[in-house]
Design a protein around this motif. Sequence first.
Motif: not given
Length: 361
Positions: A81-83, A194-199
């Motif tokens: 998403q930074f790109s 959001a990357g999913a790998q936390k919440n």
Amino acid sequence: MDYDRIFNFSAGPSTLPVSVLESARDDLLNYKGSGMSVMEMSHRSSVFDAIFQDTKAKLRKALNVPEGYAILFLQGGASSQFSMVPLNLISATGKADYAVTGNFANLACKEAQKYGQIHIAASSADQNHSYIPTQEQLQLDPEASYFYYCANNTIYGTEWSYVPETGKVPLVCDMSSDILSRPIDVSKYGVIFAGAQKNMAPAGLTVVIMREDLAGHELPYTPLMMNYQTMIAKDSMYNTPPCWCIYMLGLVLDWLETQGGVAGMERIKHKKAQMLYDVIDNSRLFTAAAQKGSRSDMNVTFRTASPELDAKFVKEATAAGMSNLKGHRNVGGMRASIYNAMPMEGIETLAAFIEAFDRAN
Ligand SMILES: Cc1ncc(COP(=O)(O)O)c(C=O)c1O
């Protein structure tokens, strides 16, 4: 049932609710009579389509996502998403504002510089990203195509306690490490990702929630797979989506509902974090890395005055059944990541351990 699990304070991928893992286990070989695992299913099958639509609807409900906003289930991690953000959004004026409050905001800012004129609207680099700038400190360009910030700085343990006011300039927010921890007013944002790998789920899924009218203005050389319009038009299925992670997100959202949803999470997350900050503030040995008023409820960063004592803490905590407490090298010391799925018992165990370590050393 006791699975001999430890308290896992990893910053991500991170701990998932046990009931979610149990459901996944129960479905693993034969998902609801389909005769196969979700891992083995065609993403075009009616069984998977039901999982996909159901998960999307549950996320829309959990975050109260209004009409006119698309929910995308993508791959590539939050970093892609930074790109994607500048590629798709910067054409409006060729300029964008970035608040650099940590490592990931900095990476996003650097990446965006390839595509337009980037203005640093605020930076906390002067104090090793230990604080969040106030609204008054933001130097806003009214001609920016968007204002970018990272809601929770996973490495430094700081979190924005307010939503920046940017007038007509759309807000773009990296919520990788605090999404689903509290209610949000989605209508204030242009793009949330959001990357999913936390919440949310295992690694491999990137969730994007965006105002649909912001799509379709991509730079001419935007790769097809990085074009929001492609993904909106194909309902995230231009290619094979991260099927298993989407299914897992559905299970996590079911669990979240039983916990009172995002409002329920908001009620307990601050209590959980405060329990740790209190023992840190009241100790002789430990100091919190983040300044009061900017402290994260998701990643609690702290340290002693000595790297040797920090290492001893991490080693002894590991032996006591608490893993992944070593801080990121940019900050040093320790970091306890206490996302939604970290039970209160894990917090109490760590708080008692900090107190005992403080007494013994
Ligand atoms: C706030 C934030 N943004 C972005 C990233 C990068 O995510 P990914 O590894 O999914 O690209 C992370 C990873 O920890 C993060 O914490």
